[in-house]
Design a protein around this motif. Sequence first.
Motif, short mmCIF file in Angstrom:
data_model
loop_
_atom_site.label_atom_id
_atom_site.label_comp_id
_atom_site.label_asym_id
_atom_site.label_seq_id
_atom_site.Cartn_x
_atom_site.Cartn_y
_atom_site.Cartn_z
N ARG A 94 36.21 36.60 41.76
CA ARG A 94 36.15 37.90 42.40
C ARG A 94 35.51 38.94 41.48
O ARG A 94 35.85 39.01 40.29
CB ARG A 94 37.56 38.36 42.80
N TYR A 137 33.94 43.18 41.40
CA TYR A 137 34.12 44.49 42.03
C TYR A 137 33.19 45.51 41.36
O TYR A 137 32.93 45.41 40.15
CB TYR A 137 35.56 44.98 41.86
N TYR A 159 33.16 49.75 40.91
CA TYR A 159 33.86 51.02 41.08
C TYR A 159 32.99 52.15 40.53
O TYR A 159 32.18 51.94 39.64
CB TYR A 159 35.16 51.05 40.28
N LEU A 213 39.37 56.02 40.05
CA LEU A 213 38.46 54.90 40.33
C LEU A 213 38.40 54.67 41.83
O LEU A 213 39.44 54.52 42.48
CB LEU A 213 38.97 53.64 39.64
N TYR A 218 33.03 44.84 46.91
CA TYR A 218 33.67 43.73 46.23
C TYR A 218 33.20 42.41 46.85
O TYR A 218 32.77 42.37 48.00
CB TYR A 218 35.19 43.85 46.23
N PHE A 269 34.28 38.11 46.87
CA PHE A 269 35.23 37.07 46.51
C PHE A 269 34.56 35.75 46.16
O PHE A 269 35.17 34.88 45.55
CB PHE A 269 36.25 36.87 47.62
N PHE A 303 31.89 51.14 36.90
CA PHE A 303 32.53 49.99 36.27
C PHE A 303 32.43 48.77 37.16
O PHE A 303 32.62 48.84 38.37
CB PHE A 303 34.01 50.27 36.00
N VAL A 358 44.36 37.81 43.86
CA VAL A 358 45.69 38.39 43.95
C VAL A 358 46.72 37.32 43.58
O VAL A 358 46.63 36.19 44.06
CB VAL A 358 45.94 38.94 45.35
N PRO A 359 47.73 37.62 42.77
CA PRO A 359 48.02 38.95 42.26
C PRO A 359 47.53 39.19 40.84
O PRO A 359 48.06 40.04 40.14
CB PRO A 359 49.55 38.97 42.30
N GLN A 360 46.52 38.47 40.44
CA GLN A 360 46.04 38.60 39.06
C GLN A 360 45.37 39.96 38.83
O GLN A 360 44.77 40.53 39.73
CB GLN A 360 45.05 37.48 38.76
N PRO A 361 45.44 40.46 37.61
CA PRO A 361 44.85 41.78 37.32
C PRO A 361 43.34 41.72 37.29
O PRO A 361 42.74 40.64 37.19
CB PRO A 361 45.42 42.11 35.94
N GLN A 362 42.72 42.87 37.36
CA GLN A 362 41.29 42.99 37.22
C GLN A 362 40.95 43.36 35.78
O GLN A 362 41.68 44.09 35.12
CB GLN A 362 40.74 44.05 38.18
N HIS A 363 39.81 42.84 35.32
CA HIS A 363 39.35 43.09 33.96
C HIS A 363 38.00 43.80 34.05
O HIS A 363 37.11 43.35 34.77
CB HIS A 363 39.21 41.77 33.20
N PHE A 364 37.86 44.86 33.29
CA PHE A 364 36.73 45.76 33.44
C PHE A 364 35.67 45.58 32.36
O PHE A 364 35.99 45.26 31.20
CB PHE A 364 37.22 47.21 33.40
N GLY A 365 34.42 45.81 32.77
CA GLY A 365 33.34 45.91 31.80
C GLY A 365 33.39 47.27 31.11
O GLY A 365 34.24 48.11 31.42
N SER A 380 51.92 43.78 44.10
CA SER A 380 51.70 43.70 42.67
C SER A 380 51.21 45.04 42.14
O SER A 380 50.50 45.77 42.83
CB SER A 380 50.70 42.58 42.32
N PHE A 387 50.07 47.42 38.55
CA PHE A 387 49.42 47.30 37.26
C PHE A 387 49.35 48.66 36.57
O PHE A 387 49.18 49.69 37.22
CB PHE A 387 48.00 46.75 37.43
N TYR A 404 47.10 50.48 33.56
CA TYR A 404 45.94 50.43 32.69
C TYR A 404 45.92 51.66 31.79
O TYR A 404 46.33 52.75 32.20
CB TYR A 404 44.63 50.42 33.51
N PRO A 442 38.94 50.97 31.58
CA PRO A 442 40.39 50.73 31.70
C PRO A 442 40.77 49.40 31.05
O PRO A 442 40.10 48.40 31.22
CB PRO A 442 40.61 50.69 33.22
N TYR A 482 55.61 42.42 39.27
CA TYR A 482 55.61 41.98 40.66
C TYR A 482 56.99 42.11 41.31
O TYR A 482 57.10 42.24 42.53
CB TYR A 482 55.17 40.52 40.78
N GLY A 516 46.38 42.23 50.07
CA GLY A 516 46.22 41.59 48.76
C GLY A 516 44.80 41.46 48.31
O GLY A 516 44.51 40.75 47.36
N PHE A 527 43.80 52.67 43.00
CA PHE A 527 44.16 53.31 41.75
C PHE A 527 44.65 54.73 42.01
O PHE A 527 44.13 55.45 42.87
CB PHE A 527 42.96 53.38 40.81
#
Lengths: 112, 111
Positions: free
Chosen positions: A31, A33, A35, A43, A48, A50, A90, A97-104, B32, B34, B36, B44, B51, B96, B101
Motif C-alpha cells: 500500500r 499513499y 498526502y 495531513l 492511495y 493498494f 509526503f 490495516v491495521p499496520q502503521p504507515q511509514h513516511f518518506g 486502530s 496511531f 506520530y 511524521p 488497538y 480500515g 489525521f
Amino acid sequence: DADVTQTPRNRITKTGKRIMLECSQTKGHDRMYWYRQDPGLGLRLIYYSFDVKDINKGEISDGYSVSRQAQAKFSLSLESAIPNQTALYFCATSRGVPQPQHFGDGTRLSIL
Amino acid sequence: QKEVEQNSGPLSVPEGAIASLNCTYSDRGSQSFFWYRQYSGKSPELIMFIYSNGDKEDGRFTAQLNKASQYVSLLIRDSQPSDSATYLCAVNNNAGNMLTFGGGTRLMVKP
C-alpha cells in the motif's frame, strides 16, 4: 535500511507547469499513499493505492493524478500547477490495516 | 465536525514533567490508533500504535485508548527538550482502508 524515498526534496516552479513527484520504497509494502500538509490543516490524503492495479481518490484529489508504475513506485502529478498547491507533500507506505504507515522525507513544493 | 480532533497547543511543560496529549475521534467503528511525532519541516515518525482498550507502554511513552468515550491519549514521562515537536493522532476509518489525521498538538518542553 528499508526506506521510503521521495524526489525531489524541494521544487520551485511556476503556475501552469506540469510537475511530477516520485516515491519509491524498499519496504516491500503493497500500500502506498500521497498526502499534502499545510500549516494548520494537518495531513490530507490525495490518492492511495493498494496494489499496482488499484488506485483510489482520497480527500483532495482534484488537480492531481497518480501512477503506480510498480509495487515499489508511486508518482504524483500536478497537471497544471497553481499557487494554492504550494505545500509539503509526503508519500507513505504500509502493509495494510491495521499496520502503521511509514513516511518518506517529503517534498517541499512552491508554486509561484 | 472534524473526524479526529486535537488541541493545537502549544502545550508547554517543564523538563522532567509528564506531558499529556489528547485526541478524540468521531467514527465509532475505528479500530486502530496511531501516534506520530513530527519535528518542524520533517516527516511524521511513528511513536506508538494501540488497538485495544486500556494502556500500552513503550519506554517513556504510554498510549491510552477508551473506545466507549472515543478518545486516545499519549503520555510522555520525564519529558525532555528533544520531545518538543508536533504530535499527530491518526485513526483508521471504519472500512480500515485509510488513516485520518488530527491537526496535531505542538508540545514544548522547557529546560
